[in-house]
Design an enzyme around this catalytic site. Structure first.
Site, short mmCIF file in Angstrom:
data_model
loop_
_atom_site.label_atom_id
_atom_site.label_comp_id
_atom_site.label_asym_id
_atom_site.label_seq_id
_atom_site.Cartn_x
_atom_site.Cartn_y
_atom_site.Cartn_z
N SER A 1 0.85 -1.17 0.09
CA SER A 1 -0.08 0.08 0.05
C SER A 1 0.98 1.22 0.00
O SER A 1 2.04 1.09 0.36
CB SER A 1 -0.90 -0.06 1.47
N TYR B 1 -2.75 -0.85 9.95
CA TYR B 1 -2.57 -1.07 8.55
C TYR B 1 -1.00 -0.60 7.97
O TYR B 1 -0.55 -1.56 7.23
CB TYR B 1 -3.65 -0.17 7.94
#
Length: 321
Positions: free
Chosen positions: A143, A156
């Site tokens: 990401s 995350y």
């Protein structure tokens, strides 16, 4: 880096985790249209089968939690038996919780690490013997958060940074075996995960207030196209938007920049997050976002209940011995 020239990925067997919806589903449909045989792995049986059906007659659906060795082994074994092998594995399954480190529900934080990092490791390890045999390709979905390290996304960010590092190490380890490894970096993508996060009373407005392009949401179709192109080229790096590739060159400096740019908003959101936790409780305020997150949490609950029953049965057996 190897290549798959014309006809490209036609006829290749591609395994995609987290394929019921979002990036995984869009990429699966595009790969199927390009002639690939897609095997979709996920937690939402009905949605997974609808997606597989939309991919055509060569697509299959396999129920598995990527944190479970047993379920992954069963799925990969079934896929190999059905198709005869695996050419590509896309470790895409992922979730995101909401919350600041000092107030987030610990269970949500740890479940995120379990899925986004350990799930990647378990997926790749299970499929790797077959990828080595076919001299295929592994795509680890990381990401933009692995580069930028934004506040309110510590679980995350940590999991995706770990996935990036895992992919880089794997690439060096399997190059001599004819296997190529790519790492994908995506910014905010219009999926159920992001839409659900945006509905959070604190995180939603915090994310939308991020400076410059950091708040922009990109269409899932653009990401799906990039995934297909990257797999076809056996790319080392896949980025959406493309400027993320430039960040990779100096991302060691980014945390300080992000910290300064978000200072006031972060302080305000932190206070609001504490208030939200006090109002709704840590579990509700921190829960994994979107239908995929709900399915992941449900799978964890079932696994925990099953383990409790096993322990209870063992204890009873011992007492009666």
């Amino acid at each position: 880096m190897g290549t798959w020239g014309p006809p490209g990925i036609s006829g290749k067997v591609v395994v995609i985790t987290g394929a019921a919806r979002g990036i995984g589903a869009d990429a699966a449909r595009r790969l199927a249209r390009a002639g690939a045989k897609v095997a979709l792995v996920g937690l939402e049986p009905d949605e997974l089968r609808r997606t597989a059906q939309s991919c055509g007659p060569d697509a299959t659906a396999w129920d598995a939690d990527v944190t479970s060795w047993d379920q992954l082994n069963a799925a990969v074994g079934g896929i190999v038996e059905h198709y005869g092998g695996i050419d590509v594995v896309v470790a895409n399954a992922g979730v995101a919780p909401t919350g600041f480190i000092r107030s987030i529900d610990p269970a949500a934080f740890e479940r995120t690490i379990e899925i986004n990092l350990l799930g990647v490791w378990r997926t790749v390890r299970t499929a790797l013997p077959h990828i080595i045999k076919s001299k295929g390709y592994v795509l680890v979905v990381s990401s933009a958060a692995a580069l930028i390290h934004p506040p309110a996304l510590a679980a995350y960010t940590a999991s995706k940074a770990g996935a990036e590092a895992f992919g880089d190490s794997l690439r060096a380890e399997v190059k001599h075996l004819g296997v190529d490894v790519g790492v994908a970096y995506f910014s905010w993508v219009k999926t159920d995960l992001v839409t659900s996060a945006d509905s959070h009373p604190v995180l939603g407005k915090f994310r939308k207030a991020a400076p410059g392009p950091a708040s922009r949401v990109y269409p899932v179709e653009k990401v799906g196209q990039a995934v297909v192109a990257g797999i076809t080229k056996r790319s080392r790096v896949i980025c959406v938007p493309s400027w993320l590739n430039n960040l990779r060159r100096f991302h060691g400096m980014l945390p300080a920049i992000v910290e300064k740019a978000n200072a006031r908003a972060t302080a305000r959101a932190d206070r609001e997050m504490i208030a939200d936790v006090e109002k709704r409780g840590a579990e509700a305020a921190s829960r994994l976002t979107g239908p995929g997150g709900a399915a992941a949490q449900a799978a964890k609950t079932v696994a925990t209940a099953s383990e409790t029953l096993k322990e209870s049965a063992t204890t009873t057996s011992t007492e009666n011995a």
